[in-house]
Structure formats: C-alpha cells, structure tokens
Motif scaffolding. Sequence first.
Motif, PDB file in Angstrom:
ATOM      1  N   ILE A 143      -4.284  15.900 -12.171  1.00 24.04           N
ATOM      2  CA  ILE A 143      -3.948  14.602 -11.848  1.00 24.04           C
ATOM      3  C   ILE A 143      -2.634  14.117 -12.258  1.00 24.04           C
ATOM      4  N   ASN A 144      -1.857  13.899 -11.279  1.00 23.06           N
ATOM      5  CA  ASN A 144      -0.398  13.713 -11.473  1.00 23.06           C
ATOM      6  C   ASN A 144       0.225  12.869 -10.703  1.00 23.06           C
ATOM      7  N   PRO A 145       0.317  11.342 -10.852  1.00 24.17           N
ATOM      8  CA  PRO A 145       0.141  11.065 -12.224  1.00 24.17           C
ATOM      9  C   PRO A 145      -1.243  10.108 -12.291  1.00 24.17           C
ATOM     10  N   CYS A 146      -1.345   9.985 -13.739  1.00 29.05           N
ATOM     11  CA  CYS A 146      -2.317   8.896 -14.199  1.00 29.05           C
ATOM     12  C   CYS A 146      -1.615   7.848 -14.702  1.00 29.05           C
TER      13      CYS A 146
ATOM     14  N   VAL B 263       1.043  -1.241   0.089  1.00 33.73           N
ATOM     15  CA  VAL B 263       0.076  -0.175  -0.071  1.00 33.73           C
ATOM     16  C   VAL B 263       0.992   1.246   0.133  1.00 33.73           C
ATOM     17  N   VAL B 264       0.101   2.390  -0.181  1.00 37.92           N
ATOM     18  CA  VAL B 264       0.886   3.843  -0.161  1.00 37.92           C
ATOM     19  C   VAL B 264      -0.031   4.482   0.887  1.00 37.92           C
ATOM     20  N   LEU B 265       0.827   5.313   1.681  1.00 38.66           N
ATOM     21  CA  LEU B 265       0.186   6.119   2.834  1.00 38.66           C
ATOM     22  C   LEU B 265       0.566   7.650   2.207  1.00 38.66           C
ATOM     23  N   LYS B 266      -0.479   8.445   2.477  1.00 37.93           N
ATOM     24  CA  LYS B 266      -0.307   9.921   1.925  1.00 37.93           C
ATOM     25  C   LYS B 266      -1.160  10.728   3.038  1.00 37.93           C
ATOM     26  N   ILE B 267      -0.612  11.949   3.186  1.00 39.67           N
ATOM     27  CA  ILE B 267      -1.308  13.014   3.992  1.00 39.67           C
ATOM     28  C   ILE B 267      -2.421  13.392   3.475  1.00 39.67           C
TER      29      ILE B 267
ATOM     30  N   THR C 291       3.188   3.737 -17.634  1.00 38.46           N
ATOM     31  CA  THR C 291       3.819   5.108 -17.954  1.00 38.46           C
ATOM     32  C   THR C 291       3.194   6.012 -17.280  1.00 38.46           C
ATOM     33  N   GLU C 292       3.577   7.018 -16.454  1.00 36.30           N
ATOM     34  CA  GLU C 292       3.066   8.101 -15.761  1.00 36.30           C
ATOM     35  C   GLU C 292       2.721   9.256 -16.674  1.00 36.30           C
ATOM     36  N   CYS C 293       1.574   9.522 -16.576  1.00 37.15           N
ATOM     37  CA  CYS C 293       0.963  10.667 -17.496  1.00 37.15           C
ATOM     38  C   CYS C 293       0.464  11.819 -16.543  1.00 37.15           C
TER      39      CYS C 293
ATOM     40  N   GLY D 294       4.918  13.949   3.096  1.00 35.05           N
ATOM     41  CA  GLY D 294       3.733  13.005   3.346  1.00 35.05           C
ATOM     42  C   GLY D 294       3.205  11.977   2.446  1.00 35.05           C
ATOM     43  N   VAL D 295       4.454  11.220   1.619  1.00 35.22           N
ATOM     44  CA  VAL D 295       4.122  10.195   0.964  1.00 35.22           C
ATOM     45  C   VAL D 295       4.833   9.073   1.394  1.00 35.22           C
ATOM     46  N   ARG D 296       4.367   7.729   1.415  1.00 31.65           N
ATOM     47  CA  ARG D 296       5.409   6.578   1.553  1.00 31.65           C
ATOM     48  C   ARG D 296       4.596   5.570   0.791  1.00 31.65           C
TER      49      ARG D 296
ATOM     50  N   VAL E  32      -4.787   5.702   2.938  1.00 29.87           N
ATOM     51  CA  VAL E  32      -4.083   4.492   2.657  1.00 29.87           C
ATOM     52  C   VAL E  32      -4.631   3.961   1.299  1.00 29.87           C
ATOM     53  N   SER E  33      -3.803   3.741   0.328  1.00 31.51           N
ATOM     54  CA  SER E  33      -4.346   3.195  -0.850  1.00 31.51           C
ATOM     55  C   SER E  33      -3.560   2.098  -1.447  1.00 31.51           C
ATOM     56  N   GLU E  34      -4.224   1.334  -2.285  1.00 36.41           N
ATOM     57  CA  GLU E  34      -3.505   0.201  -3.122  1.00 36.41           C
ATOM     58  C   GLU E  34      -2.300   0.620  -4.005  1.00 36.41           C
ATOM     59  N   MET E  35      -1.139   0.084  -3.791  1.00 33.22           N
ATOM     60  CA  MET E  35      -0.111   0.468  -4.510  1.00 33.22           C
ATOM     61  C   MET E  35      -0.037  -0.265  -5.911  1.00 33.22           C
ATOM     62  N   LEU E  36      -0.128   0.807  -6.864  1.00 31.52           N
ATOM     63  CA  LEU E  36      -0.332   0.040  -8.394  1.00 31.52           C
ATOM     64  C   LEU E  36       1.069  -0.375  -8.741  1.00 31.52           C
ATOM     65  N   PRO E  37       1.216  -1.532  -9.579  1.00 28.01           N
ATOM     66  CA  PRO E  37       2.495  -2.293  -9.984  1.00 28.01           C
ATOM     67  C   PRO E  37       3.334  -1.396 -10.783  1.00 28.01           C
TER      68      PRO E  37
ATOM     69  N   PRO F 141      -5.579   7.047 -12.432  1.00 24.14           N
ATOM     70  CA  PRO F 141      -5.274   8.069 -11.519  1.00 24.14           C
ATOM     71  C   PRO F 141      -4.604   7.798 -10.057  1.00 24.14           C
ATOM     72  N   VAL F 142      -3.402   8.177  -9.698  1.00 30.56           N
ATOM     73  CA  VAL F 142      -3.129   7.695  -8.282  1.00 30.56           C
ATOM     74  C   VAL F 142      -2.849   8.994  -7.554  1.00 30.56           C
ATOM     75  N   ASP F 143      -3.021  10.260  -7.977  1.00 32.59           N
ATOM     76  CA  ASP F 143      -2.951  11.647  -7.372  1.00 32.59           C
ATOM     77  C   ASP F 143      -3.804  12.733  -7.899  1.00 32.59           C
ATOM     78  N   ALA F 144      -4.751  13.080  -7.041  1.00 30.64           N
ATOM     79  CA  ALA F 144      -5.731  14.007  -7.986  1.00 30.64           C
ATOM     80  C   ALA F 144      -6.037  15.379  -6.919  1.00 30.64           C
TER      81      ALA F 144
ATOM     82  N   HIS G 258       1.935  19.782  -2.274  1.00 30.69           N
ATOM     83  CA  HIS G 258       2.868  18.843  -2.700  1.00 30.69           C
ATOM     84  C   HIS G 258       3.324  17.978  -1.700  1.00 30.69           C
ATOM     85  N   LYS G 259       2.577  16.897  -1.740  1.00 34.39           N
ATOM     86  CA  LYS G 259       2.591  16.040  -0.432  1.00 34.39           C
ATOM     87  C   LYS G 259       3.986  15.598  -0.241  1.00 34.39           C
ATOM     88  N   SER G 260       4.599  15.112  -1.523  1.00 31.63           N
ATOM     89  CA  SER G 260       6.147  14.476  -1.363  1.00 31.63           C
ATOM     90  C   SER G 260       7.004  15.503  -0.702  1.00 31.63           C
ATOM     91  N   ASP G 261       6.971  16.770  -0.985  1.00 34.18           N
ATOM     92  CA  ASP G 261       7.713  17.888  -0.636  1.00 34.18           C
ATOM     93  C   ASP G 261       7.864  17.774   0.840  1.00 34.18           C
TER      94      ASP G 261
HETATM   95  P1  ADP Z   1       2.558  14.430  -4.569  1.00 30.97           P
HETATM   96  O1  ADP Z   1       1.579  15.317  -3.793  1.00 30.97           O
HETATM   97  O2  ADP Z   1       4.051  14.722  -4.032  1.00 30.97           O
HETATM   98  O3  ADP Z   1       2.477  14.642  -6.093  1.00 30.97           O
HETATM   99  P2  ADP Z   1       1.667  11.657  -5.025  1.00 30.97           P
HETATM  100  O4  ADP Z   1       0.227  11.146  -4.697  1.00 30.97           O
HETATM  101  O5  ADP Z   1       1.472  12.053  -6.633  1.00 30.97           O
HETATM  102  O6  ADP Z   1       2.187  12.755  -4.388  1.00 30.97           O
HETATM  103  O7  ADP Z   1       2.653  10.553  -4.978  1.00 30.97           O
HETATM  104  C1  ADP Z   1       4.158  10.612  -5.352  1.00 30.97           C
HETATM  105  C2  ADP Z   1       4.568   9.537  -6.145  1.00 30.97           C
HETATM  106  O8  ADP Z   1       4.328   8.362  -5.707  1.00 30.97           O
HETATM  107  C3  ADP Z   1       3.520   9.647  -7.524  1.00 30.97           C
HETATM  108  O9  ADP Z   1       4.100  10.726  -8.497  1.00 30.97           O
HETATM  109  C4  ADP Z   1       3.564   8.307  -7.902  1.00 30.97           C
HETATM  110  O10 ADP Z   1       5.054   8.025  -8.530  1.00 30.97           O
HETATM  111  C5  ADP Z   1       3.950   7.350  -6.329  1.00 30.97           C
HETATM  112  N1  ADP Z   1       2.766   6.840  -6.270  1.00 30.97           N
HETATM  113  C6  ADP Z   1       1.625   7.684  -5.378  1.00 30.97           C
HETATM  114  N2  ADP Z   1       0.621   6.779  -5.247  1.00 30.97           N
HETATM  115  C7  ADP Z   1       0.994   5.642  -5.914  1.00 30.97           C
HETATM  116  C8  ADP Z   1       0.149   4.272  -6.169  1.00 30.97           C
HETATM  117  N3  ADP Z   1      -1.221   4.172  -5.273  1.00 30.97           N
HETATM  118  N4  ADP Z   1       0.624   3.469  -6.774  1.00 30.97           N
HETATM  119  C9  ADP Z   1       1.834   3.350  -7.184  1.00 30.97           C
HETATM  120  N5  ADP Z   1       2.700   4.614  -7.220  1.00 30.97           N
HETATM  121  C10 ADP Z   1       2.195   5.740  -6.483  1.00 30.97           C
END
Ligand code: ADP
Length: 227
Positions: A208-211, A54-58, A116-118, A71-73, A107-112, A220-223, A65-68
């Motif tokens: 939406i970054n990335p889809c 899984v992925v955890l995000k604030i 390609t990140e768009c 806020g993202v694991r 808490v979200s599913e971690m995608l494989p 999409p994993v970030d919106a 910008h959560k990573s900055d």
């Molecule tokens: P930020 O607010 O920093 O843009 P993101 O939600 O985009 O936060 O997460 C940062 C990076 O982590 C994404 O660009 C992506 O590469 C990876 N990521 C985030 N969520 C997932 C997920 N559910 N599955 C796979 N990779 C993810």
Amino acid sequence: MNKWIQEALEQGRSLLETEAWALLSDYGLAMPRHKLVKSAGEAASAAAEIGYPVVLKIVSRDIVHKSDAGGVRVGLGDSASVEAAYAGILDSVASHAPDARVEGILVSEMLPSGGTECIIGMTWDPSFGPALMVGLGGVFVEVLKDVSFRVLPLSEADALAMIGELKGAALLRGVRGQKPRDVKALAQALVKVAKLVEENPQIKEIDINPCIVYETGAVPVDARIIL
Ligand code: ADP
Ligand code: MG
C-alpha cells in the motif's frame, strides 16, 4: 475463500487494483470513492458522480508501477481534462507496455494535499511467516529505507510501537509547527491489514504505497495485493 481471491487464482493472476481496494474496504480501511470505467465518456460521468478533482489510473494485471508506464493522472478538475487524461493514459500505456492487458481505468476521488504519505506492506519472512511493514513514503523508504517490521499477530499497541521505531516518526508527531498526524488511524489501518493477512493465507505480498495520513484519518490511495 474470499471471492476475489478465488477468481484471481482461477485465472492465474494477482488481484487487480480494484479488487484489492474492495478487499481492503471489506476489512474496514477507508478507501477513496472510485469507479472502474471503460470509456472516456464513462470516466467523465464517474468523475461527476465522485466529485472533482479526480485521479485516473490504469488497471492492468501486467502493470505494476503505473506512473512509470504513464498510467496515472492526478488533479483533474473538469470533464474535458478527464476525457483527455483517459486517452492520454491509454496512449502512454500503449507505448510503454504494448502487450499489457488493460482491464479499464480507475477514476477515484483526489485526496487533499497536506497529508503525510506512508507505506504499509506485508512480505513473507522465511522463518517467521507473514510480516507487516510500515514506513514513511517517498525518499524515506526509497533512499533511507526507514521502515519497521512485525510478525503476526499484531495489536494496536504493537502497531503504534512499530510506527514509533521509524527514524522519521517525528514527522508524524508534528514538526516545525505542523499539526500531528493521526498516528492512531495509521496503527488501526495496520491492524486491519494484519487481520486481512491472517484470514487470507493465499496473500503473498501487500504493498500500500501510499497510505496518506492526515490530522484525522489515514487513507490508502494505491494498493497491490500479490497472490
Ligand atoms: P504507482 O503505481 O505509480 O505507485 P499510485 O497510485 O501510487 O501509482 O499514484 C502515484 C502517486 O499519485 C501517489 O504516490 C500519490 O502521491 C498520488 N496519488 C495517487 N492517487 C491519489 C489520490 N486518490 N489522491 C491523492 N493523490 C494520489
Ligand atoms: Mg504507488
């Protein structure tokens, strides 16, 4: 008016990421399985329900910008790492953005890997109104500014043409023995976002970054939806 949009406007804020996901999923986008939690224990049970990794995000109205903000694991494979990540995120956020209001942790599913990140976006053009944007993620958008735009309304053929205009479009069609990506799914995602924009004029901006676009499907994993 959509209930999440109305509630957010009443509170003078934009949509929280969880609300943005709910709205996108209402418009037919394939969002990862997820849950908003408020304790490390809850995070571990949510992860077990969703399935590892899984992925955890604030989730905070004050953090863009959560990573900055630390806020993202990603890539958490067991309950111990989930609980540690929960505490780690709160610690990082407390030092990077001490005044940020925290709604919880997503808490979200971690995608494989292997997709390609768009990016899919929407901004207001001063003369034409809402414009949809598509691009390839990472350095392509940040350094090379390889994006293309269309105003509404947007058909699937328009969306495919937009994608085809990208300098990096070859990466989606399959290069160096890689399988082609599901460009049709990306185009359909763009059309769904266009419909969301048309039906909800309160939306000022979408990011939406990335889809992530796979051989089959685009997720999409970030919106971020700004009102
Ligand atoms: P930020 O607010 O920093 O843009 P993101 O939600 O985009 O936060 O997460 C940062 C990076 O982590 C994404 O660009 C992506 O590469 C990876 N990521 C985030 N969520 C997932 C997920 N559910 N599955 C796979 N990779 C993810
Ligand atoms: Mg992102």
